[in-house]
Write an enzyme that holds these catalytic residues in place. Structure first.
Site, PDB file in Angstrom:
ATOM      1  N   ALA A 123      14.644  62.491  37.762  1.00 54.10           N
ATOM      2  CA  ALA A 123      14.848  63.696  36.947  1.00 54.10           C
ATOM      3  C   ALA A 123      15.231  64.885  37.826  1.00 54.10           C
ATOM      4  O   ALA A 123      14.363  65.534  38.414  1.00 54.10           O
ATOM      5  CB  ALA A 123      13.579  63.990  36.156  1.00 54.10           C
ATOM      6  N   GLU A 126      18.898  69.818  34.809  1.00 49.00           N
ATOM      7  CA  GLU A 126      18.215  70.626  33.783  1.00 49.00           C
ATOM      8  C   GLU A 126      19.254  71.198  32.823  1.00 49.00           C
ATOM      9  O   GLU A 126      20.448  71.209  33.127  1.00 49.00           O
ATOM     10  CB  GLU A 126      17.439  71.758  34.473  1.00 49.00           C
ATOM     11  CG  GLU A 126      16.374  71.196  35.390  1.00 49.00           C
ATOM     12  CD  GLU A 126      15.412  72.243  35.931  1.00 49.00           C
ATOM     13  OE1 GLU A 126      15.571  73.448  35.619  1.00 49.00           O
ATOM     14  OE2 GLU A 126      14.502  71.833  36.665  1.00 49.00           O
ATOM     15  N   SER A 131      25.449  70.671  38.182  1.00 52.53           N
ATOM     16  CA  SER A 131      26.171  70.650  39.464  1.00 52.53           C
ATOM     17  C   SER A 131      25.454  71.506  40.500  1.00 52.53           C
ATOM     18  O   SER A 131      25.388  71.153  41.672  1.00 52.53           O
ATOM     19  CB  SER A 131      27.590  71.188  39.263  1.00 52.53           C
ATOM     20  OG  SER A 131      28.272  70.403  38.316  1.00 52.53           O
ATOM     21  N   ILE A 156      18.373  62.732  31.277  1.00 51.09           N
ATOM     22  CA  ILE A 156      17.655  61.846  32.194  1.00 51.09           C
ATOM     23  C   ILE A 156      17.685  60.396  31.698  1.00 51.09           C
ATOM     24  O   ILE A 156      17.205  60.091  30.600  1.00 51.09           O
ATOM     25  CB  ILE A 156      16.197  62.327  32.420  1.00 51.09           C
ATOM     26  CG1 ILE A 156      16.216  63.798  32.868  1.00 51.09           C
ATOM     27  CG2 ILE A 156      15.457  61.433  33.417  1.00 51.09           C
ATOM     28  CD1 ILE A 156      17.113  64.114  34.068  1.00 51.09           C
ATOM     29  N   ARG A 269      51.159  39.307  23.614  1.00 57.23           N
ATOM     30  CA  ARG A 269      51.740  40.217  22.614  1.00 57.23           C
ATOM     31  C   ARG A 269      53.272  40.220  22.736  1.00 57.23           C
ATOM     32  O   ARG A 269      53.813  40.521  23.810  1.00 57.23           O
ATOM     33  CB  ARG A 269      51.195  41.638  22.853  1.00 57.23           C
ATOM     34  CG  ARG A 269      51.751  42.682  21.924  1.00 57.23           C
ATOM     35  CD  ARG A 269      51.168  42.534  20.545  1.00 57.23           C
ATOM     36  NE  ARG A 269      51.628  43.583  19.651  1.00 57.23           N
ATOM     37  CZ  ARG A 269      51.512  43.509  18.339  1.00 57.23           C
ATOM     38  NH1 ARG A 269      50.951  42.451  17.765  1.00 57.23           N
ATOM     39  NH2 ARG A 269      51.935  44.495  17.578  1.00 57.23           N
ATOM     40  N   HIS A 339      47.551  48.259  24.988  1.00 58.08           N
ATOM     41  CA  HIS A 339      47.050  47.566  23.788  1.00 58.08           C
ATOM     42  C   HIS A 339      47.580  48.206  22.500  1.00 58.08           C
ATOM     43  O   HIS A 339      47.327  47.672  21.408  1.00 58.08           O
ATOM     44  CB  HIS A 339      45.517  47.580  23.757  1.00 58.08           C
ATOM     45  CG  HIS A 339      44.887  46.532  24.633  1.00 58.08           C
ATOM     46  ND1 HIS A 339      44.888  46.602  26.004  1.00 58.08           N
ATOM     47  CD2 HIS A 339      44.237  45.378  24.321  1.00 58.08           C
ATOM     48  CE1 HIS A 339      44.269  45.551  26.492  1.00 58.08           C
ATOM     49  NE2 HIS A 339      43.867  44.784  25.500  1.00 58.08           N
ATOM     50  N   GLU A 364      26.050  61.647  38.867  1.00 58.44           N
ATOM     51  CA  GLU A 364      25.933  61.606  40.338  1.00 58.44           C
ATOM     52  C   GLU A 364      26.921  62.557  41.016  1.00 58.44           C
ATOM     53  O   GLU A 364      27.335  62.322  42.153  1.00 58.44           O
ATOM     54  CB  GLU A 364      26.109  60.175  40.865  1.00 58.44           C
ATOM     55  CG  GLU A 364      24.995  59.235  40.477  1.00 58.44           C
ATOM     56  CD  GLU A 364      23.633  59.690  40.976  1.00 58.44           C
ATOM     57  OE1 GLU A 364      23.534  60.083  42.149  1.00 58.44           O
ATOM     58  OE2 GLU A 364      22.676  59.666  40.174  1.00 58.44           O
ATOM     59  N   THR A 366      30.054  65.536  39.620  1.00 56.32           N
ATOM     60  CA  THR A 366      31.355  65.469  38.952  1.00 56.32           C
ATOM     61  C   THR A 366      32.480  65.354  39.992  1.00 56.32           C
ATOM     62  O   THR A 366      32.270  65.647  41.176  1.00 56.32           O
ATOM     63  CB  THR A 366      31.604  66.751  38.124  1.00 56.32           C
ATOM     64  OG1 THR A 366      31.639  67.855  39.031  1.00 56.32           O
ATOM     65  CG2 THR A 366      30.529  66.978  37.072  1.00 56.32           C
ATOM     66  N   GLU A 368      34.883  67.285  40.456  1.00 48.48           N
ATOM     67  CA  GLU A 368      35.137  68.598  41.093  1.00 48.48           C
ATOM     68  C   GLU A 368      34.116  68.859  42.202  1.00 48.48           C
ATOM     69  O   GLU A 368      34.479  69.352  43.279  1.00 48.48           O
ATOM     70  CB  GLU A 368      35.068  69.721  40.052  1.00 48.48           C
ATOM     71  CG  GLU A 368      36.190  69.696  39.011  1.00 48.48           C
ATOM     72  CD  GLU A 368      36.016  68.605  37.944  1.00 48.48           C
ATOM     73  OE1 GLU A 368      34.906  68.060  37.800  1.00 48.48           O
ATOM     74  OE2 GLU A 368      37.014  68.280  37.266  1.00 48.48           O
TER      75      GLU A 368
END
Ligand SMILES: Cc1cc2nc3c(=O)[nH]c(=O)nc-3n(C[C@H](O)[C@H](O)[C@H](O)COP(=O)(O)OP(=O)(O)OC[C@H]3O[C@@H](n4cnc5c(N)ncnc54)[C@H](O)[C@@H]3O)c2cc1C
Length: 380
Positions: A123, A126, A131, A156, A269, A339, A364, A366, A368
Site C-alpha cells: 500500500a 493514496e 506518481s 491497492i 480471414r 481483427h 509501478e 507511469t 511519463e
C-alpha cells in the site's frame, strides 16, 4: 554473451505455459466479465511452487532470481494478464520483507505466502499521491510501543484478499528531506480500524482485485517496522525497481499473445478474395509487432539479469518499463485493428488483451514518470 535461457529456466517456462494454458484458458473470459477470481487457482499455483520463487528456500521459496520470475510472468500473461496479476501479486511486497525485514518477520510472514495460505499487498498510492509518492499523507504516530495509523490508500491490489500489507506511512513530517519522512510497516488486515472496499468497473485485469483502504486508529506494534524509521522511500524504490521489470515482463507476455492472435486471424480471414495475411500492409504490422516484442524481451531479461547480479541500473529499469508499456499498447492496438469488427467484441481474446495492456503504462510508475527517471540520469 549468452542469450539462451538455461535448461532450468526453459523447464520453468514450459511448466508455467502448460499450467496457464490448462487452468486459465477456459476461465479467463468468466473472470473478466464477473470481475472475480477463484482462490483455488491461486492455491494450485502455490502447490506447484509458482508463488514467491525468488524467496529463499528457508522461507518456502525456490531461491531463484528475478529472471525466473519474469519468465513466469511472461508465460502467465501470454495466456491471461488478469489471472497472472491475481496469482503473482499474491506475494507483492514479499521482496521488501526479505530485503528489509528481521529474521523473525521473514519467518513469520514469508512461508505463508509461498504455501498459498496467505496473500499480501503493498500500500503506497493514496487518493492525492500516486506518481509523487513522497506526498503520501497516511500518518503513523508513536504511542507507547505501538504506531497508530490514520489515512487512506487508493488502488491497492489485494486489499480484501490480503492477510497483511506493507504500508508506506508518514512518520516524520517535519524532516527537511522529503524522501526521509516515511517508514514502511507491516500491517495485518484484521487489526481494528482497517477497512477495504473493492473498486469495480476496471477497464482490464479484472480478475485482479483493486481496492481503496482506510486506516482509522489502526494500531501496530513498533516492531512491525521494516528496516529503520525514515527508510520507507528506499524500501519502496527497492520494490519498484524489481516490480517495474515484472510489469514489463507482463507487457511482453501480452505482446506475444497479441501477435499470436493476429497471426491466427489473418491466416484464416479472407478479404477481397485473398487471405488478409497476403497483403503487405498486414505483413508490415506483424513485422513491427515482432520487432517490438523482441526488443522488449532483450530489455526485460537484461534488466532482470543485472538486478540478479546485484547491479540494479534504475535508468535501464525505467527505460525498460516505459518502452515495454508503450510498445505493448501499440501491439495490442494493431492486433485489434487486424481483427476489424471482431476485435471490438468482448468475447475475442484480442479485445481483452487491448483492455488489459493499458495497465502496464500505469502501475509501478507511469510511462511519463519512467521517462523522467531516464532523463534525470542522462542529464546528471
Ligand atoms: C489496477 C491498478 C492496480 C494498482 N495497484 C497498486 C498497488 O497494489 N499498490 C499501490 O500502492 N498502488 C497501486 N496502483 C496505483 C498506481 O501505481 C498509480 O495509479 C500510478 O502510480 C499513478 O498514480 P496516479 O494514479 O495517482 O496518477 P497521477 O500521479 O495523478 O498521474 C496522472 C498523470 O500525470 C502524469 N504525471 C504525473 N507527474 C508528472 C510529471 N512530473 N511530469 C509529467 N507527467 C506527470 C502521469 O504520468 C499520469 O499520466 C494501482 C493502480 C491501478 C490502476
Amino acid at each position: 554473451m549468452d542469450f539462451e535461457f538455461t535448461k532450468e529456466q526453459k523447464d520453468i517456462a514450459r511448466a508455467a505455459r502448460e499450467f496457464a494454458e490448462k487452468e486459465f484458458t477456459d476461465r479467463a473470459e468468466e473472470f473478466d466479465r464477473a470481475e472475480t477470481f477463484d482462490e483455488a487457482l491461486h492455491k494450485k499455483a502455490a502447490e506447484l511452487g509458482f508463488i514467491g520463487m525468488y524467496l529463499d528456500e528457508k522461507y518456502g521459496g525456490a531461491g531463484l532470481g528475478l529472471v525466473e520470475q519474469c519468465i513466469l510472468q511472461e508465460e502467465f500473461a501470454a495466456v491471461d494478464a488478469g489471472i497472472s496479476t491475481a496469482i503473482l501479486t499474491s506475494c507483492f511486497g514479499s521482496e521488501v520483507i526479505q530485503e528489509f525485514g528481521t529474521e523473525q518477520q521473514k519467518l513469520a510472514y514469508l512461508p505463508l505466502l509461498c504455501s498459498g495460505e496467505a496473500v499480501m499487498g503493498s500500500a503506497f498510492t493514496e487518493p492525492d499521491a500516486g506518481s509523487d509518492l513522497a506526498a503520501a499523507m497516511t500518518a503513523g504516530v508513536v504511542d507507547g510501543d505501538e504506531l497508530v495509523i490514520n489515512g487512506s490508500k487508493m488502488f491497492i491490489t489485494n486489499g480484501l484478499r490480503a492477510k497483511f500489507l506493507i504500508c508506506f506511512v508518514l512518520t516524520d513530517a517535519d524532516n527537511p528531506k522529503r524522501h526521509k519522512r516515511h517508514s514502511m510497516y507491516i500491517v495485518e488486515t484484521d487489526r481494528p480500524g482497517y477497512e477495504a472496499n473493492k473498486l469495480t468497473g476496471k477497464m482490464g485485469i479484472r480478475a485482479s482485485e483493486t481496492t481503496e483502504i482506510s486506516f482509522t486508529d489502526v494500531r501496530v506494534p513498533l516492531t512491525n517496522i521494516l528496516g529503520e524509521p525514515g527508510m520507507g522511500f528506499s524500501a519502496a524504490t527497492y520494490c519498484f525497481n524489481r516490480n517495474r521489470i515484472i510489469v514489463a515482463a507482463q507487457a511482453l507476455g501480452l505482446m506475444r499473445a497479441a501477435l499470436a492472435e493476429s497471426i491466427k486471424h489473418v491466416k484464416k480471414r479472407n478479404v477481397f478474395g485473398a487471405p488478409l495475411a497476403s497483403y503487405q500492409a498486414t505483413q508490415f504490422k506483424l513485422a513491427d509487432m515482432y520487432t517490438w516484442m523482441r526488443a522488449t524481451k532483450n530489455l526485460v531479461y537484461e534488466s532482470a539479469w543485472r538486478i540478479d547480479l546485484g547491479k540494479t541500473d534504475p535508468a535501464l529499469v525505467a527505460a525498460t518499463k516505459a518502452f515495454s508499456g508503450q510498445m505493448a499498447v501499440r501491439c495490442a492496438d494493431m492486433a485489434l485493428q487486424l481483427h476489424g469488427g471482431y476485435g471490438y467484441l468482448a468475447d475475442y481474446k484480442v479485445n481483452r488483451i487491448y483492455r488489459d495492456v493499458k495497465i502496464t503504462e500505469i502501475y509501478e510508475g507511469t510511462t511519463e514518470i519512467e521517462k523522467t527517471i531516464v532523463a534525470k540520469s542522462l542529464l546528471a
